[in-house]
Design an enzyme around this catalytic site. Structure first.
Site, PDB file in Angstrom:
ATOM      1  N   GLN A  18      18.446  -1.150   1.562  1.00 37.73           N
ATOM      2  CA  GLN A  18      19.251  -1.831   2.075  1.00 37.73           C
ATOM      3  C   GLN A  18      19.007  -3.094   3.193  1.00 37.73           C
ATOM      4  O   GLN A  18      19.585  -4.159   3.067  1.00 37.73           O
ATOM      5  CB  GLN A  18      20.500  -0.854   2.783  1.00 37.73           C
ATOM      6  CG  GLN A  18      21.645  -1.611   3.575  1.00 37.73           C
ATOM      7  CD  GLN A  18      22.491  -0.782   4.315  1.00 37.73           C
ATOM      8  OE1 GLN A  18      23.357  -1.317   5.234  1.00 37.73           O
ATOM      9  NE2 GLN A  18      22.407   0.638   4.358  1.00 37.73           N
ATOM     10  N   GLU A 140      17.901   4.343   7.669  1.00 36.77           N
ATOM     11  CA  GLU A 140      19.116   3.937   8.776  1.00 36.77           C
ATOM     12  C   GLU A 140      19.172   4.778   9.937  1.00 36.77           C
ATOM     13  O   GLU A 140      19.024   4.533  11.016  1.00 36.77           O
ATOM     14  CB  GLU A 140      20.507   3.705   7.794  1.00 36.77           C
ATOM     15  CG  GLU A 140      21.733   3.672   8.820  1.00 36.77           C
ATOM     16  CD  GLU A 140      21.800   2.387   9.431  1.00 36.77           C
ATOM     17  OE1 GLU A 140      21.408   1.189   8.720  1.00 36.77           O
ATOM     18  OE2 GLU A 140      22.085   2.203  10.637  1.00 36.77           O
ATOM     19  N   ASP A 169      19.849  -0.745   9.011  1.00 34.93           N
ATOM     20  CA  ASP A 169      19.326  -1.437   7.803  1.00 34.93           C
ATOM     21  C   ASP A 169      19.910  -2.622   7.731  1.00 34.93           C
ATOM     22  O   ASP A 169      19.093  -3.863   7.943  1.00 34.93           O
ATOM     23  CB  ASP A 169      19.844  -0.567   6.500  1.00 34.93           C
ATOM     24  CG  ASP A 169      19.054   0.558   6.435  1.00 34.93           C
ATOM     25  OD1 ASP A 169      17.892   0.384   6.806  1.00 34.93           O
ATOM     26  OD2 ASP A 169      19.655   1.248   5.524  1.00 34.93           O
ATOM     27  N   GLY A 248      31.965  -2.655  28.999  1.00 38.14           N
ATOM     28  CA  GLY A 248      32.132  -3.961  29.353  1.00 38.14           C
ATOM     29  C   GLY A 248      32.826  -3.888  30.927  1.00 38.14           C
ATOM     30  O   GLY A 248      33.282  -2.825  31.238  1.00 38.14           O
ATOM     31  N   GLY A 249      33.034  -4.943  31.442  1.00 41.46           N
ATOM     32  CA  GLY A 249      33.627  -5.055  32.692  1.00 41.46           C
ATOM     33  C   GLY A 249      35.115  -4.664  32.756  1.00 41.46           C
ATOM     34  O   GLY A 249      35.826  -4.568  33.832  1.00 41.46           O
TER      35      GLY A 249
HETATM   36  N1  COA Z   1       5.181  -2.722  -9.299  1.00 42.56           N
HETATM   37  C1  COA Z   1       4.305  -1.526  -9.118  1.00 42.56           C
HETATM   38  N2  COA Z   1       4.544  -0.778  -8.030  1.00 42.56           N
HETATM   39  C2  COA Z   1       5.760  -0.745  -7.402  1.00 42.56           C
HETATM   40  C3  COA Z   1       6.593  -2.036  -7.653  1.00 42.56           C
HETATM   41  C4  COA Z   1       6.271  -2.948  -8.772  1.00 42.56           C
HETATM   42  N3  COA Z   1       6.972  -4.019  -8.938  1.00 42.56           N
HETATM   43  N4  COA Z   1       7.458  -1.997  -6.529  1.00 42.56           N
HETATM   44  C5  COA Z   1       7.332  -0.990  -5.696  1.00 42.56           C
HETATM   45  N5  COA Z   1       6.122  -0.231  -6.027  1.00 42.56           N
HETATM   46  C6  COA Z   1       5.370   0.910  -5.730  1.00 42.56           C
HETATM   47  C7  COA Z   1       4.776   0.653  -4.409  1.00 42.56           C
HETATM   48  O1  COA Z   1       3.614  -0.071  -4.651  1.00 42.56           O
HETATM   49  C8  COA Z   1       4.783   1.889  -3.616  1.00 42.56           C
HETATM   50  O2  COA Z   1       3.562   2.758  -4.377  1.00 42.56           O
HETATM   51  P1  COA Z   1       2.342   3.253  -3.469  1.00 42.56           P
HETATM   52  O3  COA Z   1       3.086   4.329  -2.325  1.00 42.56           O
HETATM   53  O4  COA Z   1       1.618   4.054  -4.555  1.00 42.56           O
HETATM   54  O5  COA Z   1       1.607   2.287  -2.712  1.00 42.56           O
HETATM   55  C9  COA Z   1       6.014   2.321  -3.973  1.00 42.56           C
HETATM   56  O6  COA Z   1       6.539   1.759  -5.275  1.00 42.56           O
HETATM   57  C10 COA Z   1       7.139   2.018  -2.912  1.00 42.56           C
HETATM   58  O7  COA Z   1       6.662   2.855  -1.943  1.00 42.56           O
HETATM   59  P2  COA Z   1       7.878   3.011  -0.546  1.00 42.56           P
HETATM   60  O8  COA Z   1       8.173   1.576   0.026  1.00 42.56           O
HETATM   61  O9  COA Z   1       7.081   4.024   0.169  1.00 42.56           O
HETATM   62  O10 COA Z   1       9.016   3.647  -1.150  1.00 42.56           O
HETATM   63  P3  COA Z   1       9.638   4.854  -1.015  1.00 42.56           P
HETATM   64  O11 COA Z   1      11.107   5.150  -1.691  1.00 42.56           O
HETATM   65  O12 COA Z   1       8.848   5.964  -0.922  1.00 42.56           O
HETATM   66  O13 COA Z   1      10.254   4.758   0.516  1.00 42.56           O
HETATM   67  C11 COA Z   1      11.421   3.653   2.585  1.00 42.56           C
HETATM   68  C12 COA Z   1      11.155   4.056   0.987  1.00 42.56           C
HETATM   69  C13 COA Z   1      12.595   2.824   2.667  1.00 42.56           C
HETATM   70  C14 COA Z   1      11.537   4.933   3.512  1.00 42.56           C
HETATM   71  C15 COA Z   1      10.202   2.875   2.816  1.00 42.56           C
HETATM   72  O14 COA Z   1       9.861   1.889   1.910  1.00 42.56           O
HETATM   73  C16 COA Z   1      10.124   2.420   4.127  1.00 42.56           C
HETATM   74  O15 COA Z   1       9.954   3.063   5.103  1.00 42.56           O
HETATM   75  N6  COA Z   1      10.290   0.895   4.406  1.00 42.56           N
HETATM   76  C17 COA Z   1      10.228   0.316   5.500  1.00 42.56           C
HETATM   77  C18 COA Z   1      11.589   0.600   6.377  1.00 42.56           C
HETATM   78  C19 COA Z   1      12.764   0.287   5.726  1.00 42.56           C
HETATM   79  O16 COA Z   1      12.995  -0.835   5.227  1.00 42.56           O
HETATM   80  N7  COA Z   1      13.604   1.124   5.761  1.00 42.56           N
HETATM   81  C20 COA Z   1      14.942   1.249   5.340  1.00 42.56           C
HETATM   82  C21 COA Z   1      15.424   0.899   3.797  1.00 42.56           C
HETATM   83  S1  COA Z   1      17.180   0.333   4.065  1.00 42.56           S
END
Ligand code: COA
Length: 416
Positions: A18, A140, A169, A248-249
């Protein structure tokens, strides 16, 4: 000439879920060419989350990815990586909200991105900025808790509360979009790209800044007269939850309206703005309060907010929220109906302004979405449906100068 504010800006969109997609959707609505890079076969995980129609991209996905193009590319395979580097050379902004370290593991450190394209802006959402939680994954509600929203939301006698507004988010996505636009503007003078970081904790705290204001007031004076804890309750050493007090105020509260027994949203927010006090007294049938020294001044009223709002509520309970709005607005008394999502979805004014939009999708049919809430007079937004997974892969690669054989090769290397 294209009339959109960000026309000509190319965004490589590595966002998912998001926060990041909110940001890139806004950039797309202002006219940027947003190319969403997704993993072949899977794509953004939200395509399949909270599905209401089998086989169709979920509303979670469609409502956050309008006006974008989708390109599938496996960034971990050598062919995909090489293609990605070519795309980076031809784009202005790379936006991502992967977990910490993911981009580095893809070989796309800031140094590498800057080397490939010194004009590129690398924009990231992370859960936390530098510090003890820097490496954490964040969603979030974690951000709402860590950013000060949960501890200050809810009622004094209840637990911390999560807000329905996605301030962690979508709120962070908005912050990031502003950072990107500022960096694009600076680049017009400097010729250089830069890193833009919007940590979710920081964005939530920014949206809760009035509570940090109150923390300091509390520490200095030991009390806050507009909080429901005053005058009878106790204050601790941190800002308490204030229920529906205005913050607020001008004191305010949510009051029941006619039909509240059956309708969970038959409520109105009522603000006892000082300037409107005489009118309020007359409307509710307490004209005597205008001169009564217990109620005549804002300071005196702060001692009696509970009975004052109870009395006003006895009046609002005789009217529907819309009748109350109509009457109160005649006297410039600030108030607002508690609107349900159903009422908002059907609101003709929001439809007319383009904030609630009906979109046609080839798989799911038509659905409602929230359009661009920011209106630029010279850059109107037309909401276009979200892309299917990989819908624009060939089109985008061709535009970036990939020959048909190269495209075929890339496709074969990435077959899932
Ligand atoms: N080609 C190959 N690999 C891809 C890819 C593509 N086009 N797109 C994504 N990937 C892989 C990444 O390389 C990663 O792999 P790795 O961990 O082996 O290096 C994986 O997909 C994605 O990782 P990640 O971001 O850790 O996803 P997740 O589903 O485990 O975690 C979140 C999701 C949101 C918790 C995390 O991304 C996060 O903390 N993001 C930052 C904060 C954030 O934006 N949070 C709110 C989200 S609404």
């Amino acid at each position: 000439m294209n009339a959109q504010a960000l026309a000509g800006v190319r965004v490589l969109d590595f966002t998912h879920v998001q926060s990041g997609p909110t940001c890139t959707q806004l950039l797309a609505w202002f006219g940027a060419d947003v190319i969403k890079v997704e993993r072949p076969g899977a794509g953004d995980a939200t395509r399949g989350q909270l599905r209401d129609l089998p086989g169709a991209d979920s509303l979670y996905f469609t409502m956050l990815n309008h006006n974008k193009r989708s390109l599938t590319l496996d960034a971990k395979k050598p062919e995909g990586k090489a293609a990605l580097e070519r795309l980076i050379r031809g784009c202005d902004v790379l936006v991502e909200n992967f977990a910490p370290g993911v981009l580095d593991r893809m070989g796309l450190s800031w140094e590498r991105v800057h080397e490939l394209n010194p004009r590129m802006i690398l924009a990231s959402v992370k859960g936390f900025g530098p510090g003890r939680y820097e490496q954490c994954k964040v969603y979030e509600n974690v951000a709402q808790c860590a950013g000060g929203s949960a501890s200050t939301t809810g009622f004094d006698d209840g637990p911390p509360m999560i807000s329905g507004a996605q301030i962690g988010d979508s709120g962070t996505g908005l912050h990031l979009a502003l950072g990107i636009v500022a960096a694009l503007y600076q680049r017009t003078h400097s010729g250089r790209g830069q890193k833009v970081l919007a940590p979710m904790q920081d964005a939530v705290l920014n949206l809760c800044r009035v509570k940090l204001r109150d923390q300091q007031r509390l520490q200095r004076t030991g009390t806050m007269h507009e909080y429901p804890q005053y005058p009878d309750g106790n204050f601790g050493d941190a800002v308490p939850r204030a229920g529906n007090a205005s913050g607020g105020g001008q004191p305010g509260s949510i009051l029941k309206c006619k039909g509240w027994e059956r309708d969970p949203n038959a409520y109105i927010y009522f603000i006892t703005q000082a300037a409107a006090w005489p009118a309020i007294c007359r409307v509710i049938g307490e004209a005597g309060w205008i001169e009564d020294e217990a109620y005549a001044t804002p300071a005196a009223r702060l001692l009696h907010l509970k009975p004052i709002f109870e009395r006003i509520e006895r009046w609002t309970m005789t009217k529907t929220k819309f009748e109350a709005m109509e009457i109160l607005n005649q006297y410039d008394i600030p108030c607002g109906p508690v609107l349900s999502m159903k009422e908002l979805a059907e609101d003709p004014a929001l439809r007319a302004s383009g904030t609630v939009v009906e979109v046609e999708h080839p798989v799911r049919g038509s659905y409602l979405t929230v359009g661009n809430p920011i209106k630029l007079s010279d850059s109107p937004t037309e909401v276009r449906r979200s892309p299917l997974l990989g819908e624009h892969t060939e089109q985008v690669l061709a535009e970036f100068g990939f020959a048909p054989e190269e495209i075929a090769c890339l496709r074969a290397a990435q077959a899932v």
